[in-house]
Design a protein around this motif. Structure first.
Motif, PDB file in Angstrom:
ATOM      1  N   CYS A 133       0.775  -1.111   0.093  1.00  0.00           N
ATOM      2  CA  CYS A 133      -0.067  -0.198  -0.067  1.00  0.00           C
ATOM      3  C   CYS A 133       0.614   1.366  -0.083  1.00  0.00           C
ATOM      4  O   CYS A 133       2.052   1.164   0.262  1.00  0.00           O
ATOM      5  CB  CYS A 133      -0.869   0.057   1.228  1.00  0.00           C
ATOM      6  SG  CYS A 133      -0.051  -0.033   2.822  1.00  0.00           S
ATOM      7  N   ALA A 134       0.213   2.428  -0.477  1.00  0.00           N
ATOM      8  CA  ALA A 134       1.173   3.749  -0.330  1.00  0.00           C
ATOM      9  C   ALA A 134       0.974   4.310   0.980  1.00  0.00           C
ATOM     10  O   ALA A 134       1.349   5.630   0.793  1.00  0.00           O
ATOM     11  CB  ALA A 134       0.592   4.227  -1.650  1.00  0.00           C
ATOM     12  N   GLN A 139       3.861   9.837  -7.218  1.00  0.00           N
ATOM     13  CA  GLN A 139       2.982   9.084  -8.358  1.00  0.00           C
ATOM     14  C   GLN A 139       3.558   9.437  -9.779  1.00  0.00           C
ATOM     15  O   GLN A 139       3.982  10.558  -9.915  1.00  0.00           O
ATOM     16  CB  GLN A 139       1.635   9.554  -8.249  1.00  0.00           C
ATOM     17  CG  GLN A 139       0.582   9.005  -9.244  1.00  0.00           C
ATOM     18  CD  GLN A 139      -0.862   9.474  -9.122  1.00  0.00           C
ATOM     19  OE1 GLN A 139      -1.221  10.238  -8.224  1.00  0.00           O
ATOM     20  NE2 GLN A 139      -1.684   8.749 -10.012  1.00  0.00           N
ATOM     21  N   SER A 145      -0.568   2.548 -10.607  1.00  0.00           N
ATOM     22  CA  SER A 145      -1.610   3.720  -9.932  1.00  0.00           C
ATOM     23  C   SER A 145      -1.142   3.968  -8.448  1.00  0.00           C
ATOM     24  O   SER A 145      -0.482   3.267  -7.731  1.00  0.00           O
ATOM     25  CB  SER A 145      -2.947   2.433  -9.794  1.00  0.00           C
ATOM     26  OG  SER A 145      -2.869   1.637  -9.162  1.00  0.00           O
ATOM     27  N   GLY A 146      -1.651   5.135  -8.239  1.00  0.00           N
ATOM     28  CA  GLY A 146      -1.328   5.589  -6.836  1.00  0.00           C
ATOM     29  C   GLY A 146      -0.049   6.188  -6.435  1.00  0.00           C
ATOM     30  O   GLY A 146       0.859   6.109  -7.408  1.00  0.00           O
ATOM     31  N   TYR A 147       0.071   6.388  -5.268  1.00  0.00           N
ATOM     32  CA  TYR A 147       1.212   6.901  -4.559  1.00  0.00           C
ATOM     33  C   TYR A 147       2.057   5.936  -4.138  1.00  0.00           C
ATOM     34  O   TYR A 147       1.116   4.826  -3.616  1.00  0.00           O
ATOM     35  CB  TYR A 147       1.143   8.061  -3.753  1.00  0.00           C
ATOM     36  CG  TYR A 147       0.756   9.353  -4.254  1.00  0.00           C
ATOM     37  CD1 TYR A 147       1.685  10.425  -4.474  1.00  0.00           C
ATOM     38  CD2 TYR A 147      -0.685   9.666  -4.443  1.00  0.00           C
ATOM     39  CE1 TYR A 147       1.154  11.597  -4.966  1.00  0.00           C
ATOM     40  CE2 TYR A 147      -0.995  10.957  -5.071  1.00  0.00           C
ATOM     41  CZ  TYR A 147      -0.027  11.880  -5.165  1.00  0.00           C
ATOM     42  OH  TYR A 147      -0.208  13.271  -5.589  1.00  0.00           O
ATOM     43  N   HIS A 148       3.341   5.958  -4.120  1.00  0.00           N
ATOM     44  CA  HIS A 148       4.254   4.821  -3.537  1.00  0.00           C
ATOM     45  C   HIS A 148       5.708   5.684  -3.064  1.00  0.00           C
ATOM     46  O   HIS A 148       5.997   6.593  -3.370  1.00  0.00           O
ATOM     47  CB  HIS A 148       4.798   3.873  -4.700  1.00  0.00           C
ATOM     48  CG  HIS A 148       3.414   3.036  -4.928  1.00  0.00           C
ATOM     49  ND1 HIS A 148       2.838   1.973  -4.581  1.00  0.00           N
ATOM     50  CD2 HIS A 148       2.884   3.458  -6.321  1.00  0.00           C
ATOM     51  CE1 HIS A 148       1.811   1.777  -5.227  1.00  0.00           C
ATOM     52  NE2 HIS A 148       1.803   2.579  -6.213  1.00  0.00           N
ATOM     53  N   ASP A 195       4.015  14.085  -3.037  1.00  0.00           N
ATOM     54  CA  ASP A 195       3.429  14.128  -1.991  1.00  0.00           C
ATOM     55  C   ASP A 195       4.331  14.804  -0.773  1.00  0.00           C
ATOM     56  O   ASP A 195       4.042  15.785  -0.126  1.00  0.00           O
ATOM     57  CB  ASP A 195       2.615  12.831  -1.459  1.00  0.00           C
ATOM     58  CG  ASP A 195       1.677  13.222  -0.184  1.00  0.00           C
ATOM     59  OD1 ASP A 195       1.442  14.214  -0.099  1.00  0.00           O
ATOM     60  OD2 ASP A 195       1.351  12.191   0.495  1.00  0.00           O
TER      61      ASP A 195
END
Length: 310
Positions: free
Chosen positions: A17-18, A131, A210-213, A291
């Motif tokens: 998860c991020a 991202q 997909s999404g932030y990491h 972020d």
């Protein structure tokens, strides 16, 4: 060992998860940017402004325009646009006093943000929650260069690539899910070209699409560990790197302060030589979103960082 790490990276990719991991007690936060101001904090960041192409035949000019880098809703946006621009053909760190700087024109613009001259670190933990953009020819990167070329010009003084990704999302027969989803962590060292050398690892990580990491590096005098979402995917030790300028120093060149770089390159030899090949000009602008950036130091052993090694 490294194959096991790569297999592990793929094995936990579906459950990663991020979310921001909690800070471990042994790590002390020494520098950060949460991008919670209205504008980019120029006390922390500078901009490279040039049309050099990174010596990689990249297609962008880097600018400091808000169109290419800005804060939106608490997030740093580095955005590449299709727009012809003219600027210096030599980066600022390679210009010589009294020598006229030539200019060049490129068909794209983007941004390369640096902490050079403002903050640099020797050992610690670097984490960036980001991202990444997709498409043939995209090349987002989180990396570090020596604050001072203590051992000489590249690659005598080294380069640390915390994370690079090229051509994310393009069709890839050998990739899990059929799309390019690999991330890279690399060291550059040795001598000046053609005597430069590198050691790198590349692993599939499908969630990156997909999404932030959270992309990270845990760096001590003897060891570097690359992580994604808190999980290690590559390890290097001092026995694997060297500098031709310091043959008696087994820790060189990674025993000096390095500054941080965030950038989004457009095209270049690495992405255009892989994936589908060439460059896809469609679907611009492209965005790399960040972020936060956090730099930690090993509180128990700031001199070498060894006490915090995994």
């Amino acid at each position: 060992m490294r194959q096991a790490i790569a297999a592990l990276a793929f094995g936990w990719s579906l459950s990663a998860c991020a979310t921001v991991p909690p800070a471990e007690p042994e790590w002390e936060l020494v520098w950060s940017d949460e991008f919670d101001m209205a504008d980019i904090d120029r006390t922390k960041w500078d901009f490279d402004i040039d049309c050099w192409g990174g010596a990689n035949d990249e297609r962008q000019c880097y600018t400091d325009h808000a169109r290419n880098a800005r804060i939106e809703d608490g997030v740093l946006v580095i955005e590449a646009h299709e727009e012809e621009t003219t600027g210096p053909a030599i980066p600022i760190h390679r210009r010589k006093p009294g020598v006229k700087v030539p200019v060049d024109t490129k068909p794209y613009t983007s941004a390369r943000m640096v902490t050079r001259g403002k903050a640099a670190w020797q050992y610690g933990k670097i984490e960036v929650r980001a991202q990444l953009p997709q498409g043939q020819g995209t090349w987002p990167a989180i990396w570090m260069m020596p604050e001072h070329d203590a051992y000489g010009l590249w690659a005598l003084s080294g380069e640390i690539d915390v994370m690079e990704a090229v051509n994310l999302g393009v069709p890839c027969e050998g990739c899990p899910g059929g799309k390019e989803n690999t991330i890279l962590g690399t060291l550059h060292f040795g001598g000046e070209p053609p005597e430069n050398a590198l050691k790198g690892d590349e692993v599939p990580y499908p969630p990156v699409l997909s999404g932030y990491h959270v992309f990270g590096l845990e760096w001590s005098a003897e060891r570097m560990v690359w992580t994604v979402d808190g999980k290690p995917f590559a390890i290097r030790t001092a026995s694997e790197w060297y500098s031709d300028a310091a043959p008696g120093n087994r820790l060189a060149p990674f025993d000096q302060p390095f500054h941080l770089i965030l950038n989004l390159a457009v095209g270049g030899r690495l992405p255009e030589g892989r994936g589908l090949g060439g460059f896809d000009p469609g679907d611009y602008p492209k965005r790399m979103k960040v972020d936060w950036v956090r730099i930690w130091q090993c509180a128990a052993d700031p001199a070498t960082g060894s006490a915090c090694e995994r």
